[in-house]
Design a protein around this motif. Structure first.
Motif, mmCIF file in Angstrom:
data_model
loop_
_atom_site.group_PDB
_atom_site.id
_atom_site.type_symbol
_atom_site.label_atom_id
_atom_site.label_comp_id
_atom_site.label_asym_id
_atom_site.label_seq_id
_atom_site.Cartn_x
_atom_site.Cartn_y
_atom_site.Cartn_z
ATOM 1 N N ARG A 268 32.492 5.314 -20.664
ATOM 2 C CA ARG A 268 31.635 6.256 -21.390
ATOM 3 C C ARG A 268 31.233 5.689 -22.746
ATOM 4 N N HIS B 120 28.270 2.546 -15.151
ATOM 5 C CA HIS B 120 27.904 3.657 -14.258
ATOM 6 C C HIS B 120 28.692 3.587 -12.957
ATOM 7 N N SER C 80 28.925 14.722 -11.773
ATOM 8 C CA SER C 80 28.747 13.630 -12.728
ATOM 9 C C SER C 80 28.818 12.278 -12.026
ATOM 10 N N HIS D 169 25.982 9.198 -11.951
ATOM 11 C CA HIS D 169 26.259 7.801 -12.292
ATOM 12 C C HIS D 169 25.935 6.887 -11.118
#
Length: 450
Positions: free
Chosen positions: A82, A95, A109, A113
C-alpha cells in the motif's frame, strides 16, 4: 553479472560498490533483488527497507512487499504494498501482491487490485539467454503455484508466465515456446480451464504436469488414487463443511482448515466432543484419522522424496519430538546426530527405508503420473509407508547454511534431473547448466505460493 543471472558475484559486486559509497536507492534495490533471487529473503528485506525512504518510485517498497509475502509476513507485506502504491499508483507488483493477500479478507479490494495488475493481459514475458529453451509457465493468482526459481532459473530459460485464472474473452497472444510447464500444484486451487485453454493444451507441444493429472492429487482423492499399492498406508480424508459431523473418521483425528499449508491450523483431537466442537467451527476443513508413527527412540520422522519424470530422489528427512514435524521447527540444526541420519538417507535411501518401502514410494511416483511431484511420508513400525501427502506443490531449493550444506548434492541431483527432462522433451538432449543460478523474477509478477 545480474543481467547474466550470476547472482552470487552480483551480490559481491553490489556490496563492494555500497562499501565504496554507492549508496543510492537503485544500488540498494539491485542488491536486494539479487539476494531475493538467491532465496536470502530476510537479507533482501533489509536492503529494500533501507532503500525505500530515498526511492520516490516506490519500487523498493513493492519489492519489500513481495519479499515479505514470500516469507509469510502478510500484514507487513500489505503495508509495504500500500505504501508503494502511494508513491506510484500503477506499480503492477504491488497490485498483484495485494490481489493475492487481500483475497480472503477484502475480496472487493483484491478484485480491484487484480484488474490493475492484469490490465495489459495475463501474459508476462521474461527473456532468457540467447538460444535458451523457451518454457511457457502456467500459473495463477491464487497461492497454488510452485515457486520455480530453482527449477526454471531465468539465467537458463526464456520464460513466459501465463496466469490462466485471469478471465479473458479469447486465448491471449503467446510468444513462441518449446514446451509448457504447469506450475499450479495445488489440486484444490486449480482454476477451471476454459475451452480455449483446454484446446491449446491439447495441441502438439509437450505439457509437463498436465492440469488433469494434478487434479487427481487432492487430499480427499489421493487415497483412492494410491489404492492397491503394496506396503502403503493412506488414511482416508474427509472434507466437511461447518456443522457437518463425521461419523466414521475414527479417533484420534487430525483437523486441518481447507486452504492452509505448512501445518497452519492443523491440530489433533482426542475425543468425540473435541471432534464435534471442531466440526462446528467456521469454514470447510479436512478430517483424517491420526496414526501414531513415532519411532522407538521417541522421535517422529518425516521423509520427503521428489519424483522427476516418475523417478524418485531423496530430498530431506525431518526428525523431531512432536507429531507435527516440519523441517525448520524440528530442531535439526541443534542435533548433529539427526543431521547425520538425514545424510545417510540422502546418500542411500534404499538401505535406510528398506527395499520394500522404497519400492512402495517408487510406485507412488508411477501412479501419480506427474513429471514433477513429491511425497511426504513416514515408516511405520511394521515397515509400511504412511503417506501424509503426495502432490506437485513441493518446493526444492539449495541450502545456504553451512550445517545443512550436506543436503545440496541431493538437491542438485533433483535439479539436474529436472533440467535433463526438459531438454529431452524439447528434443535437445542433455545440456546441463551450472549449479546455483536461480531465476531472475523479482521485477515481474510472480507466485506467492509456499
Amino acid at each position: 553479472m545480474r543481467a547474466l543471472g550470476k547472482f552470487e558475484p552480483a551480490v559481491q559486486g553490489f556490496a563492494a560498490a555500497i562499501s565504496a559509497g554507492a549508496t543510492g536507492a537503485p544500488v540498494l534495490v539491485a542488491l536486494g533483488n539479487c539476494l531475493a533471487e538467491l532465496g536470502r529473503l530476510e537479507e533482501a528485506t533489509t536492503w529494500f527497507a533501507r532503500a525505500a525512504p530515498d526511492d520516490p518510485s516506490g519500487r523498493a517498497l513493492a519489492n519489500l512487499a513481495s519479499a515479505r509475502a514470500r516469507l509469510g509476513q502478510n500484514a507487513l507485506a500489505i503495508d509495504a504494498a500500500r505504501a508503494a502504491l502511494r508513491c506510484s499508483p500503477e506499480l503492477i507488483d504491488a497490485h498483484r501482491t495485494l490481489a493475492v493477500l487481500l483475497a480472503g479478507s477484502e475480496p472487493e479490494s483484491a478484485a480491484a487490485h487484480r484488474e490493475v495488475a492484469f490490465r495489459n493481459g495475463p501474459v508476462f514475458v521474461r527473456p532468457g539467454p540467447q538460444d535458451a529453451l523457451r518454457v511457457l509457465v502456467l500459473t495463477c493468482l491464487a497461492e497454488a503455484s510452485l515457486p520455480i526459481e530453482h527449477l526454471l532459473p531465468n539465467a537458463r530459460y526464456a520464460l513466459t508466465d501465463w496466469f490462466i485464472d485471469h478471465p479473458v474473452n479469447h486465448l491471449p497472444h503467446l510468444p513462441p515456446h518449446d514446451l509448457v510447464f504447469n506450475a499450479i500444484g495445488e489440486a484444490e486451487l486449480m482454476p477451471p480451464l476454459d475451452g480455449a485453454t483446454i484446446g491449446f493444451l491439447a495441441g502438439g507441444l509437450p505439457v509437463m504436469n498436465r492440469p488433469e493429472a494434478v487434479m487427481r492429487t487432492g487430499r480427499t482423492s489421493l487415497p483412492a488414487l494410491l489404492a492397491g499399492i503394496d506396503g502403503l498406508v493412506v488414511p482416508p480424508v474427509l472434507r466437511v463443511a461447518a456443522g457437518e459431523i463425521p461419523v466414521s473418521i475414527g479417533l484420534p483425528a487430525l483437523v486441518r482448515p481447507v486452504g492452509t499449508h505448512g501445518g497452519h491450523g492443523l491440530r489433533r483431537v482426542e475425543t468425540a466432543e473435541q471432534l464435534t466442537a471442531a466440526s462446528h467451527e467456521a469454514g470447510d476443513k479436512y478430517l483424517s484419522r491420526f496414526i501414531d508413527y513415532r519411532s522407538d527412540d521417541g522421535y517422529y520422522r518425516k521423509y520427503r522424496m521428489i519424483f522427476v519424470d516418475r523417478q524418485v530422489y531423496p530430498y530431506h528427512l525431518a526428525i523431531g519430538p512432536h507429531w507435527m514435524v516440519h523441517y525448520w521447527t524440528a530442531g535439526m540444526d541443534l542435533d548433529p546426530a539427526r543431521r547425520a541420519e538425514e545424510a545417510r538417507f540422502l546418500d542411500d535411501p534404499v538401505t535406510v527405508l528398506g527395499s520394500a518401502a522404497f519400492e512402495a514410494v517408487s510406485a507412488v511416483g508411477r501412479r501419480l503420473d506427474l513429471d514433477y511431484a513429491g511425497i511426504d511420508f513416514s515408516i511405520l513400525p511394521d515397515g509400511r509407508v504412511l503417506v501424509f501427502e503426495a502432490n506437485a506443490a513441493m518446493l526444492v531449493h539449495p541450502e545456504r547454511e553451512a550445517e545443512f550444506a550436506y543436503r545440496n548434492q541431493a538437491v542438485q541431483r533433483i535439479l539436474d534431473a529436472f533440467a535433463d527432462m526438459l531438454e529431452r522433451r524439447a528434443g535437445r538432449g542433455d545440456h546441463r547448466a551450472p549449479a546455483g543460478d536461480p531465476a531472475e523474477v523479482t521485477q515481474r509478477p510472480r507466485s506467492l505460493a509456499r
